[in-house]
Design an enzyme around this catalytic site. Structure first.
Site, PDB file in Angstrom:
ATOM      1  N   PRO A 126       0.828  -1.205   0.000  1.00 16.04           N
ATOM      2  CA  PRO A 126       0.000   0.000   0.000  1.00 16.04           C
ATOM      3  C   PRO A 126       0.866   1.261   0.000  1.00 16.04           C
ATOM      4  O   PRO A 126       1.842   1.352   0.742  1.00 16.04           O
ATOM      5  CB  PRO A 126      -0.800  -0.135   1.296  1.00 16.04           C
ATOM      6  CG  PRO A 126      -0.872  -1.612   1.533  1.00 16.04           C
ATOM      7  CD  PRO A 126       0.460  -2.137   1.066  1.00 16.04           C
ATOM      8  N   GLU A 127       0.494   2.208  -0.854  1.00 19.28           N
ATOM      9  CA  GLU A 127       1.234   3.457  -0.983  1.00 19.28           C
ATOM     10  C   GLU A 127       0.404   4.594  -0.407  1.00 19.28           C
ATOM     11  O   GLU A 127      -0.600   4.362   0.258  1.00 19.28           O
ATOM     12  CB  GLU A 127       1.596   3.681  -2.451  1.00 19.28           C
ATOM     13  CG  GLU A 127       2.412   2.544  -3.041  1.00 19.28           C
ATOM     14  CD  GLU A 127       2.757   2.741  -4.507  1.00 19.28           C
ATOM     15  OE1 GLU A 127       2.856   3.899  -4.955  1.00 19.28           O
ATOM     16  OE2 GLU A 127       2.918   1.732  -5.224  1.00 19.28           O
ATOM     17  N   HIS A 135      -5.009 -14.559   9.667  1.00 18.52           N
ATOM     18  CA  HIS A 135      -3.894 -13.619   9.526  1.00 18.52           C
ATOM     19  C   HIS A 135      -4.134 -12.291  10.264  1.00 18.52           C
ATOM     20  O   HIS A 135      -3.477 -11.294   9.961  1.00 18.52           O
ATOM     21  CB  HIS A 135      -3.572 -13.322   8.058  1.00 18.52           C
ATOM     22  CG  HIS A 135      -3.287 -14.526   7.238  1.00 18.52           C
ATOM     23  ND1 HIS A 135      -2.380 -15.487   7.614  1.00 18.52           N
ATOM     24  CD2 HIS A 135      -3.817 -14.954   6.049  1.00 18.52           C
ATOM     25  CE1 HIS A 135      -2.323 -16.449   6.697  1.00 18.52           C
ATOM     26  NE2 HIS A 135      -3.202 -16.158   5.751  1.00 18.52           N
ATOM     27  N   ARG A 166       1.797 -11.712   5.459  1.00 16.00           N
ATOM     28  CA  ARG A 166       3.254 -11.880   5.383  1.00 16.00           C
ATOM     29  C   ARG A 166       3.992 -11.270   6.574  1.00 16.00           C
ATOM     30  O   ARG A 166       5.215 -11.337   6.659  1.00 16.00           O
ATOM     31  CB  ARG A 166       3.765 -11.270   4.067  1.00 16.00           C
ATOM     32  CG  ARG A 166       3.137 -11.935   2.839  1.00 16.00           C
ATOM     33  CD  ARG A 166       3.549 -11.276   1.547  1.00 16.00           C
ATOM     34  NE  ARG A 166       4.959 -11.482   1.234  1.00 16.00           N
ATOM     35  CZ  ARG A 166       5.558 -10.995   0.154  1.00 16.00           C
ATOM     36  NH1 ARG A 166       4.861 -10.257  -0.716  1.00 16.00           N
ATOM     37  NH2 ARG A 166       6.830 -11.230  -0.069  1.00 16.00           N
TER      38      ARG A 166
END
Length: 278
Positions: A2-3, A94, A113
């Site tokens: 994500p930016e 997660h 991750r």
């Protein structure tokens, strides 16, 4: 990853749900998520009972101001996303962190991750952290063309790689840097120090419009749906990208096939006709 548009979209979504409310409970569900602290309980103990005063952002980081000068920091990493849901709702797979607001929703960090992190810093810790070395925010504090040109003048690094350097300007990543360079007509492998002031000005003039469009469409959810809005919807900018991820497809400006090349170990997408070469 994500930016800025994705993180700004998240900030706008969670701000009314957090500001003015207290953290009733918090839990780190994976030790790596609290890796900026010695113990997971450091995060939990500093959060519980604190009132949220401001939900802000710098580059790709969420910065949430708390009582006693503490700052709650969240970074989404490569695959993290924030989810708002009813208190007590079943936790998704997660889920690495959750915080229950009083009154209000439950905030969850889902991060397959575990590249994202949650931290709660004192002012001194914040000053000594990575955030203190970030450049100006690309959305809120973009430097002038002259300042950017001066900062690039002696740089031999490719312009694409420089735009990814968060110490230069904070917030741009692989997606939006490619989109900016396409609109500015600059090849991503051009040497930063070889750009004219007029070319630097073209890059600067495209940064805010590209980010604005990304924010207005809720950011970019790619096919893997790693990034979703806090209510579970996908960001809608994917269908409006001009070059990123469009290898072999026609340029939206001239219809030449989009090319992919690797610059600094990162994939870069560009139009060989619209973007001048090195």
């Amino acid at each position: 990853m994500p930016e800025l548009p994705e993180v700004e979209t998240v900030r706008r979504a969670i701000r009314p749900e957090l500001e003015g409310r207290r953290v009733a409970s918090a839990r780190i569900c994976h030790p790596r998520t609290a890796r900026r602290h010695a113990r997971c309980t450091d995060v939990e103990d500093r959060l519980v009972g604190r009132r949220v005063h401001r939900v802000g952002r710098l580059g790709k980081f969420l910065l949430i101001g708390l009582d006693a000068g503490l700052t709650w920091v969240m970074h989404l990493g490569m695959s993290g996303r924030i989810r708002l849901c009813e208190p007590g709702a079943p936790k998704e797979v997660h889920t690495r962190f959750w915080a229950e607001m009083e009154p209000g929703p439950s905030l969850r960090l889902i991060d397959p991750r575990t590249f994202g992190f949650v931290a709660v810093f004192t002012p001194e810790e914040l000053d000594g952290s990575t955030l203190a070395r970030l450049g100006a925010d690309a959305w809120e504090e973009l430097p002038s063309t002259g300042r950017l040109f001066d900062a690039m003048r002696s740089r031999t690094i490719a312009i694409k790689s420089l735009l990814l350097d968060q110490r230069f300007v904070a917030g741009l990543g692989n997606i939006y840097s490619d989109e900016v360079l396409h609109r500015a007509g600059i090849h991503p492998s051009r040497r930063s120090g070889g750009l004219s002031e007029e070319e630097v000005g073209r890059i600067r003039s495209e940064i805010r419009p590209v980010l604005s469009e990304g924010i207005s469409r809720g950011g970019t959810s790619l096919d893997d749906l790693a990034y979703l809005l806090p209510d579970g919807r996908a960001g809608g900018f994917l269908g409006y990208l001009r070059v990123y991820g469009r290898e072999g497809r026609p340029c939206r400006a001239c219809e030449s096939p989009i090319v992919r090349m690797v610059i600094g170990a990162r994939s870069s997408f560009f139009c060989p006709e619209c973007q001048s070469g090195p």
